[in-house]
Design an enzyme around this catalytic site. Structure first.
Site, PDB file in Angstrom:
ATOM      1  N   LYS A   1       0.842  -1.201   0.000  1.00 42.45           N
ATOM      2  CA  LYS A   1       0.000   0.000   0.000  1.00 42.45           C
ATOM      3  C   LYS A   1       0.879   1.253   0.000  1.00 42.45           C
TER       4      LYS A   1
ATOM      5  N   CYS B   1     -12.890   2.095  15.687  1.00 43.75           N
ATOM      6  CA  CYS B   1     -11.499   1.668  15.515  1.00 43.75           C
ATOM      7  C   CYS B   1     -10.722   1.738  16.832  1.00 43.75           C
ATOM      8  N   MET B   2     -10.617   2.932  17.408  1.00 48.10           N
ATOM      9  CA  MET B   2      -9.708   3.137  18.540  1.00 48.10           C
ATOM     10  C   MET B   2     -10.407   3.552  19.834  1.00 48.10           C
TER      11      MET B   2
ATOM     12  N   MET C   1      -7.748  -4.650  16.542  1.00 50.87           N
ATOM     13  CA  MET C   1      -9.205  -4.762  16.478  1.00 50.87           C
ATOM     14  C   MET C   1      -9.795  -6.033  17.090  1.00 50.87           C
TER      15      MET C   1
ATOM     16  N   GLY D   1      -4.972   2.247  14.044  1.00 53.95           N
ATOM     17  CA  GLY D   1      -5.370   1.722  12.740  1.00 53.95           C
ATOM     18  C   GLY D   1      -5.078   2.668  11.603  1.00 53.95           C
ATOM     19  N   GLN D   2      -5.719   3.819  11.630  1.00 54.07           N
ATOM     20  CA  GLN D   2      -5.620   4.750  10.500  1.00 54.07           C
ATOM     21  C   GLN D   2      -4.399   5.663  10.661  1.00 54.07           C
TER      22      GLN D   2
HETATM   23  N1  LIG Z   1     -17.050  -5.528   9.287  1.00 55.62           N
HETATM   24  C1  LIG Z   1     -16.131  -4.641   9.659  1.00 55.62           C
HETATM   25  N2  LIG Z   1     -16.371  -3.324   9.522  1.00 55.62           N
HETATM   26  C2  LIG Z   1     -15.442  -2.435   9.920  1.00 55.62           C
HETATM   27  C3  LIG Z   1     -14.219  -2.854  10.477  1.00 55.62           C
HETATM   28  C4  LIG Z   1     -13.980  -4.247  10.602  1.00 55.62           C
HETATM   29  O1  LIG Z   1     -12.912  -4.694  11.071  1.00 55.62           O
HETATM   30  N3  LIG Z   1     -14.967  -5.106  10.193  1.00 55.62           N
HETATM   31  N4  LIG Z   1     -13.306  -1.922  10.884  1.00 55.62           N
HETATM   32  C5  LIG Z   1     -13.751  -0.576  11.224  1.00 55.62           C
HETATM   33  C6  LIG Z   1     -12.601   0.337  11.272  1.00 55.62           C
HETATM   34  S1  LIG Z   1     -11.358  -0.062  12.379  1.00 55.62           S
HETATM   35  C7  LIG Z   1     -12.473   1.421  10.507  1.00 55.62           C
HETATM   36  S2  LIG Z   1     -11.163   2.484  10.747  1.00 55.62           S
HETATM   37  C8  LIG Z   1     -13.525   1.761   9.519  1.00 55.62           C
HETATM   38  C9  LIG Z   1     -13.010   2.378   8.245  1.00 55.62           C
HETATM   39  O2  LIG Z   1     -14.121   2.717   7.485  1.00 55.62           O
HETATM   40  P1  LIG Z   1     -14.174   3.982   6.527  1.00 55.62           P
HETATM   41  O3  LIG Z   1     -13.596   5.163   7.157  1.00 55.62           O
HETATM   42  O4  LIG Z   1     -15.580   4.109   6.065  1.00 55.62           O
HETATM   43  O5  LIG Z   1     -13.276   3.422   5.346  1.00 55.62           O
HETATM   44  P2  LIG Z   1     -12.481   4.117   4.168  1.00 55.62           P
HETATM   45  O6  LIG Z   1     -12.671   3.232   3.001  1.00 55.62           O
HETATM   46  O7  LIG Z   1     -11.092   4.338   4.602  1.00 55.62           O
HETATM   47  O8  LIG Z   1     -13.215   5.482   3.960  1.00 55.62           O
HETATM   48  C10 LIG Z   1     -12.533   6.689   3.815  1.00 55.62           C
HETATM   49  C11 LIG Z   1     -13.232   7.516   2.775  1.00 55.62           C
HETATM   50  O9  LIG Z   1     -12.589   8.786   2.684  1.00 55.62           O
HETATM   51  C12 LIG Z   1     -12.227   9.062   1.324  1.00 55.62           C
HETATM   52  N5  LIG Z   1     -11.027   9.891   1.395  1.00 55.62           N
HETATM   53  C13 LIG Z   1      -9.736   9.532   1.360  1.00 55.62           C
HETATM   54  N6  LIG Z   1      -8.941  10.587   1.614  1.00 55.62           N
HETATM   55  C14 LIG Z   1      -9.759  11.653   1.816  1.00 55.62           C
HETATM   56  C15 LIG Z   1      -9.544  13.009   2.166  1.00 55.62           C
HETATM   57  O10 LIG Z   1      -8.413  13.468   2.341  1.00 55.62           O
HETATM   58  N7  LIG Z   1     -10.643  13.794   2.333  1.00 55.62           N
HETATM   59  C16 LIG Z   1     -11.907  13.305   2.139  1.00 55.62           C
HETATM   60  N8  LIG Z   1     -12.926  14.130   2.349  1.00 55.62           N
HETATM   61  N9  LIG Z   1     -12.130  12.032   1.784  1.00 55.62           N
HETATM   62  C17 LIG Z   1     -11.077  11.219   1.668  1.00 55.62           C
HETATM   63  C18 LIG Z   1     -12.096   7.724   0.672  1.00 55.62           C
HETATM   64  O11 LIG Z   1     -12.339   7.816  -0.718  1.00 55.62           O
HETATM   65  C19 LIG Z   1     -13.166   6.876   1.405  1.00 55.62           C
HETATM   66  O12 LIG Z   1     -14.419   6.963   0.795  1.00 55.62           O
HETATM   67  O13 LIG Z   1     -14.259   0.578   9.188  1.00 55.62           O
HETATM   68  C20 LIG Z   1     -14.830  -0.056  10.290  1.00 55.62           C
HETATM   69  N10 LIG Z   1     -15.707  -1.093   9.797  1.00 55.62           N
HETATM   70  N1  LIG Z   2      -3.965  -4.033   4.738  1.00 58.70           N
HETATM   71  C1  LIG Z   2      -4.626  -3.215   5.554  1.00 58.70           C
HETATM   72  N2  LIG Z   2      -3.996  -2.715   6.637  1.00 58.70           N
HETATM   73  C2  LIG Z   2      -4.686  -1.923   7.475  1.00 58.70           C
HETATM   74  C3  LIG Z   2      -6.034  -1.553   7.230  1.00 58.70           C
HETATM   75  C4  LIG Z   2      -6.650  -2.065   6.058  1.00 58.70           C
HETATM   76  O1  LIG Z   2      -7.817  -1.781   5.769  1.00 58.70           O
HETATM   77  N3  LIG Z   2      -5.914  -2.884   5.267  1.00 58.70           N
HETATM   78  N4  LIG Z   2      -6.705  -0.757   8.105  1.00 58.70           N
HETATM   79  C5  LIG Z   2      -6.003  -0.101   9.199  1.00 58.70           C
HETATM   80  C6  LIG Z   2      -6.935   0.082  10.316  1.00 58.70           C
HETATM   81  S1  LIG Z   2      -7.950   1.444  10.321  1.00 58.70           S
HETATM   82  C7  LIG Z   2      -6.984  -0.763  11.359  1.00 58.70           C
HETATM   83  S2  LIG Z   2      -8.086  -0.467  12.621  1.00 58.70           S
HETATM   84  C8  LIG Z   2      -6.035  -1.868  11.498  1.00 58.70           C
HETATM   85  C9  LIG Z   2      -6.679  -3.181  11.924  1.00 58.70           C
HETATM   86  O2  LIG Z   2      -5.683  -4.116  12.110  1.00 58.70           O
HETATM   87  P1  LIG Z   2      -6.023  -5.524  12.724  1.00 58.70           P
HETATM   88  O3  LIG Z   2      -6.790  -5.374  13.955  1.00 58.70           O
HETATM   89  O4  LIG Z   2      -4.768  -6.305  12.791  1.00 58.70           O
HETATM   90  O5  LIG Z   2      -6.957  -6.174  11.588  1.00 58.70           O
HETATM   91  P2  LIG Z   2      -8.286  -7.034  11.555  1.00 58.70           P
HETATM   92  O6  LIG Z   2      -8.123  -7.968  10.411  1.00 58.70           O
HETATM   93  O7  LIG Z   2      -9.473  -6.159  11.565  1.00 58.70           O
HETATM   94  O8  LIG Z   2      -8.365  -7.861  12.918  1.00 58.70           O
HETATM   95  C10 LIG Z   2      -7.269  -8.432  13.539  1.00 58.70           C
HETATM   96  C11 LIG Z   2      -7.505  -9.805  14.053  1.00 58.70           C
HETATM   97  O9  LIG Z   2      -8.406  -9.857  15.131  1.00 58.70           O
HETATM   98  C12 LIG Z   2      -8.753 -11.207  15.224  1.00 58.70           C
HETATM   99  N5  LIG Z   2      -9.834 -11.435  16.191  1.00 58.70           N
HETATM  100  C13 LIG Z   2     -11.154 -11.536  15.947  1.00 58.70           C
HETATM  101  N6  LIG Z   2     -11.815 -11.766  17.093  1.00 58.70           N
HETATM  102  C14 LIG Z   2     -10.893 -11.819  18.084  1.00 58.70           C
HETATM  103  C15 LIG Z   2     -10.968 -12.038  19.490  1.00 58.70           C
HETATM  104  O10 LIG Z   2     -12.027 -12.223  20.069  1.00 58.70           O
HETATM  105  N7  LIG Z   2      -9.817 -11.999  20.193  1.00 58.70           N
HETATM  106  C16 LIG Z   2      -8.616 -11.813  19.599  1.00 58.70           C
HETATM  107  N8  LIG Z   2      -7.543 -11.808  20.379  1.00 58.70           N
HETATM  108  N9  LIG Z   2      -8.514 -11.625  18.266  1.00 58.70           N
HETATM  109  C17 LIG Z   2      -9.638 -11.612  17.522  1.00 58.70           C
HETATM  110  C18 LIG Z   2      -9.105 -11.531  13.803  1.00 58.70           C
HETATM  111  O11 LIG Z   2      -9.116 -12.919  13.566  1.00 58.70           O
HETATM  112  C19 LIG Z   2      -8.045 -10.787  13.037  1.00 58.70           C
HETATM  113  O12 LIG Z   2      -6.986 -11.623  12.605  1.00 58.70           O
HETATM  114  O13 LIG Z   2      -5.376  -2.111  10.272  1.00 58.70           O
HETATM  115  C20 LIG Z   2      -4.837  -0.946   9.671  1.00 58.70           C
HETATM  116  N10 LIG Z   2      -4.048  -1.437   8.574  1.00 58.70           N
HETATM  117  S1  SF4 Z   3       2.272   3.089   6.712  1.00 60.40           S
HETATM  118 FE1  SF4 Z   3       1.276   1.089   6.703  1.00 60.40          FE
HETATM  119  S2  SF4 Z   3       0.383   0.932   4.671  1.00 60.40           S
HETATM  120 FE2  SF4 Z   3       1.918   2.554   4.573  1.00 60.40          FE
HETATM  121  S3  SF4 Z   3       3.801   1.538   3.902  1.00 60.40           S
HETATM  122 FE3  SF4 Z   3       3.829   1.574   6.128  1.00 60.40          FE
HETATM  123  S4  SF4 Z   3       2.982  -0.371   6.739  1.00 60.40           S
HETATM  124 FE4  SF4 Z   3       2.406  -0.065   4.590  1.00 60.40          FE
HETATM  125 MO   LIG Z   4      -9.525   1.300  12.004  1.00 63.31          MO
END
Ligand SMILES: Nc1nc2c(c(=O)[nH]1)N[C@H]1C(S)=C(S)[C@@H](COP(=O)(O)OP(=O)(O)OC[C@H]3O[C@@H](n4cnc5c(=O)[nH]c(N)nc54)[C@H](O)[C@@H]3O)O[C@H]1N2
Ligand SMILES: Nc1nc2c(c(=O)[nH]1)N[C@H]1C(S)=C(S)[C@@H](COP(=O)(O)OP(=O)(O)OC[C@H]3O[C@@H](n4cnc5c(=O)[nH]c(N)nc54)[C@H](O)[C@@H]3O)O[C@H]1N2
Ligand code: SF4
Ligand SMILES: [Mo]
Length: 759
Positions: free
Chosen positions: A92, A181-182, A348, A385-386
């Protein structure tokens, strides 16, 4: 230079894809990520006019970049050698070159007229937005409007949005995706230490002898953090890695010990590990005497009561709850307590549970009890996360219950202090917290929220139980500022505002280790897209409250903000644009412009805010003692039933970012499949399912189609998929139950059925 390859050959599977990726790499990483630029470089970079320091716009690892610019265009990126990532990037990170030029950038404002979108001028769009906000506020009061933001906005933007709404419009209806997320670590840390944000830093990874990784697929989600962990392991093979995860993830595969627990049973596991700590005499007596207080809710408890509580979680008992053997629990506890330095890392898997805060606090308590805290390598380190969920949202207080720098809406002194710092009359900030994320969408559903501004997030796909909340979005006047269009949210908008992103605007991000870093503006936004900051100040002006926002450029906002931080324990007064233009980031506390930044918080001699000469000073708490809470394991929010016999857990894969509005549009990453659901071979056999068969995953709330991947990554009875795909909207099925403390939704647990779909 290797032969150029246009794109991944069609029909290639993910494993093969990753193999190719690493083969084509000059740098091969075990995490499956690598410098694959050579493989994927579709157009050779002919000429780079100038190189600039910047940072990745994706995950909270916060990798440093060198960004190559030619003719107002990003033409190349490479890892920054002198940033913490030491030149390395994951896929990424490399894709940062292409993200601005992916298809479907939002270029012009759009207004919905008679059900159809029509192109509009900024003037027309913004005057309509302001008119709708004004009408709602006048007719129904300030609490009839809301802001739903993002950990992907720059700090200056989140700070400005929060100030505009809380001090200008006078509503605390400011929340955002960091709630998804956090929120659980934010409440976890604050509850125990009085202040949010981790106390350690990445350097600790290199000192840790034992790494306790739980609920984090670090290899795929924080790949460069994972590389640091593997570096440590390579140079010191005695380093021990424990992974706790119900899935056998790519992170778990590399671990020395994997506890494949049942989802949602972390509280029992950590209690059981603490039981072992006590039984084996590994409690740090000095910590107990000087630095810890034990509490159950608001009541203080003595150590005997704590021990009695832990008796319910003796390993044999916990084993029955967690679904792993007592031996494995003992081994995990032993590896944690009997090490020169133990570091925990989590995300997460803990945060997105109805007991998210309790699980966070369980891990932190393990550190406090054993004294594995405040030394190099000994720290409890929640990963962000973000790219800016920490600094942009938690520090700025851009959440419904919060004010800047850890202040709370509910606390009258905090409100008075912020009113004075913002120069607004006493009583301006309302005492009632606003809507957290899920409540905000419920308020749209009930019609209480008349007007909502959504910025840099895609709740139509990322909220839980999205069927319900997409309908809810139709009931509010929905303004969406996004860089891409369409998304599952812009589809429901009344006004779409095209946003500039990343180096089209510039500002500060802060990543997992409290390190602020600066992303410069390097190129112009496409079409008529504008920075989010400009959208916010424009709205303020049109509402006649522009005076609340005297700072208009990112740099001016930062100046205002860092000076405000000086009045708090989140002190980054010493972090200036000027400094960060030269160096790849500074960690706070950083009170003065000659301060080098702080690696370990709460450590006298190291942290400029800590006092005394003792081992630790938890200065966020009035008595300097951190709290260890007694938490009991609770039942899951929605246990499997006859009709919905499977537990669904959701997450991510390496190549895709969230709702795929970006990575789903890049030719390289979009080839990596996201329509799969992992099902254990025994379950597949019972249901007569084979690889690639179509199924529908259904809960009481909704359903989505997926393609079967028979896999031993999951346990029997558990299935896994991602929320990346907009064609397979898994959040139609997930549950909108939340942790009662943090209000973070439980994305990691709900009951579903699997229905074969006839071809
Ligand atoms: N089932 C399930 N759902 C989840 C999660 C999960 O683990 N499982 N994780 C949750 C978590 S941890 C997170 S963080 C959320 C993420 O969920 P979202 O925040 O909805 O995900 P993104 O796809 O990152 O959305 C960001 C949006 O901002 C736009 N964008 C990018 N850069 C900019 C900018 O600079 N300005 C503006 N205005 N727009 C911009 C992108 O095009 C995109 O549409 O999802 C949550 N939802
Ligand atoms: N490639 C990639 N990287 C990312 C993102 C992305 O969208 N893509 N998003 C970013 C963001 S916003 C976030 S929040 C992070 C998320 O980063 P992570 O939290 O590492 O990602 P997830 O895959 O949502 O979930 C992590 C793990 O939680 C485990 N899990 C589920 N239930 C339980 C439980 O009850 N206990 C325990 N101990 N584990 C459990 C799942 O099996 C999974 O492997 O990643 C960040 N980095
Ligand atoms: S900040 Fe995260 S997504 Fe970007 S290069 Fe580093 S590990 Fe990869
Ligand atoms: Mo997140």
């Amino acid at each position: 230079m290797k032969e150029e390859q246009d794109e991944i050959p069609s029909g290639i599977n993910r494993r093969e894809f990753m193999r190719l990726a690493t083969l084509g790499s000059g740098m091969v990483f075990l995490g499956g990520c690598g410098d694959i630029r050579e493989l994927w470089q579709r157009q050779p970079v002919i000429k780079v006019d100038s190189w600039h320091q910047g940072f990745c716009r994706f995950c909270g690892t916060g990798c440093g970049l060198q960004i190559g610019i030619t003719d107002n265009k990003v033409v190349d990126v490479k890892g920054h050698k002198y940033a913490h990532n030491k030149g390395r990037l994951c896929i990424k990170g490399i894709m940062n070159r292409d993200i601005l030029y992916a298809g479907d950038r939002a270029l012009y404002p759009k207004i919905r007229k008679n059900g159809e979108f029509v192109r509009a001028s900024w003037e027309e769009a913004m005057s309509l937005v302001a008119q709708k906000f004004r009408e709602a506020i006048d007719a129904h009061g300030p609490d009839s409007v809301a802001f739903y933001g993002s950990g992907q906005l720059f700090t200056e933007e989140s700070y400005t949005a929060s100030k505009l709404f809380k001090a200008g419009i006078r509503t605390n209806n400011v929340d955002g995706n960091p709630r998804l997320c956090m929120a659980s670590p934010a409440f976890g840390y604050t509850g125990m230490f009085g202040l949010d944000e981790p106390m350690g830093c990445y350097e600790d990874i290199h000192h840790a002898q034992s790494l306790f990784i739980t609920g984090s697929n670090t290899a795929e989600c924080h790949p460069i953090v994972w590389e640091k962990i593997l570096d440590n392991k390579r140079s010191r093979p005695e380093t021990f890695i424990t992974v706790v995860d119900p899935r056998r993830t790519r992170t778990a595969e590399e671990a020395d010990l994997h506890l494949q627990i049942l989802p949602g049973t972390d509280v029992a596991l950590y209690n059981s590990m603490m039981y072992e700590v006590v039984r084996r005499g590994f409690v740090d007596q000095e910590m107990l005497e000087k630095y810890i207080l034990i509490k159950e809710g608001d009541e203080t408890r003595d150590f005997e009561a704590f021990k009695a509580h832990l008796d319910d979680y003796a390993p044999e008992k916990a084993a029955a709850i967690c679904g792993v053997s007592a031996e494995l629990i003992r081994e995990a506890a032993w590896r944690f307590m009997d090490s020169s330095a133990s570091m925990s890392i989590w995300t997460m898997g803990l945060n997105q549970q109805v007991q998210g805060t309790a699980a966070n606090q369980g891990v932190m308590a393990l550190h406090l009890l054993t004294g594995q805290i405040g030394r190099p390598g000994a720290t409890c380190f929640s990963l962000t996360g973000q790219p800016n969920a920490g600094g942009g949202v938690r520090d700025t207080g851009a959440l419904a219950h919060a004010l800047p720098n850890g202040r709370k809406i509910k606390n009258p002194e905090d409100r008075r202090e912020m009113e004075a710092l913002w120069g607004v009359p006493e009583g301006t900030i309302q005492p009632k917290p606003g809507y957290d994320a899920v409540s905000m969408f419920k308020a749209m559903e009930s019609g209480d929220l008349k007007c909502t501004l959504v910025m840099a997030t895609n709740p139509g796909q990322s909220m839980p139980n999205t069927n319900r909340y997409r309908e809810a979005m139709k009931k509010t006047f929905l303004v969406v500022a996004d860089a891409f269009d369409p998304t599952e949210t812009t589809k429901y908008a009344d006004v779409v505002l095209p946003a500039a992103m990343w180096v089209e605007k510039g500002g500060m991000f802060s990543q997992s280790e409290r390190l602020y870093h600066y992303v410069p503006k390097l190129v112009d936004p496409p079409g008529e897209a504008r920075p989010d900051l400009a959208i916010l100040t424009d709205l303020a002006d049109r509402l006649g409250i522009g005076n609340i926002l005297p700072s208009r450029t990112s740099e001016e906002v930062w100046e205002e903000w860092r000076k405000i931080s000086a009045h708090s324990y989140y002190n980054f007064n010493g972090i200036t644009y000027e400094r960060l233009k030269k160096i790849p980031g500074l960690r706070w506390p950083c009170p003065t412009e000659d301060h080098p930044g702080t690696c370990r918080r709460y450590v006298p001699g190291e942290d400029p805010l800590s006092k005394g000469t003792g081992r630790l000073d938890f200065y966020g708490r009035p008595d300097g003692r951190a709290i260890v809470f007694i938490h009991k394991q609770q039942a899951p929010p929605e246990p499997p039933s006859e009709e919905y016999p499977f537990i669904l857990t959701t997450g991510r894969v390496l190549e895709h970012w969230h709702t795929d509005t970006i990575t789903g549009r890049l030719p390289e990453t979009k080839k990596v499949p996201v329509d799969f659901v992992e099902i254990h071979p025994a379950d597949a056999r019972r249901l007569r399912l084979e690889n690639d068969m179509q199924v529908r995953i259904r809960s009481t709330r909704g359903s989505a189609p997926f393609r079967v991947t028979v896999s031993r990554r999951v346990r029997e009875g558990l299935i896994f998929t991602t929320f990346h795909s907009s064609r397979n909207l898994i959040n139609d099925a997930t549950i909108d139950a939340v942790d009662p403390v943090s209000k973070q939704p439980a994305f990691k647990y709900c009951a579903v059925s699997i229905e074969p779909v006839q071809a």
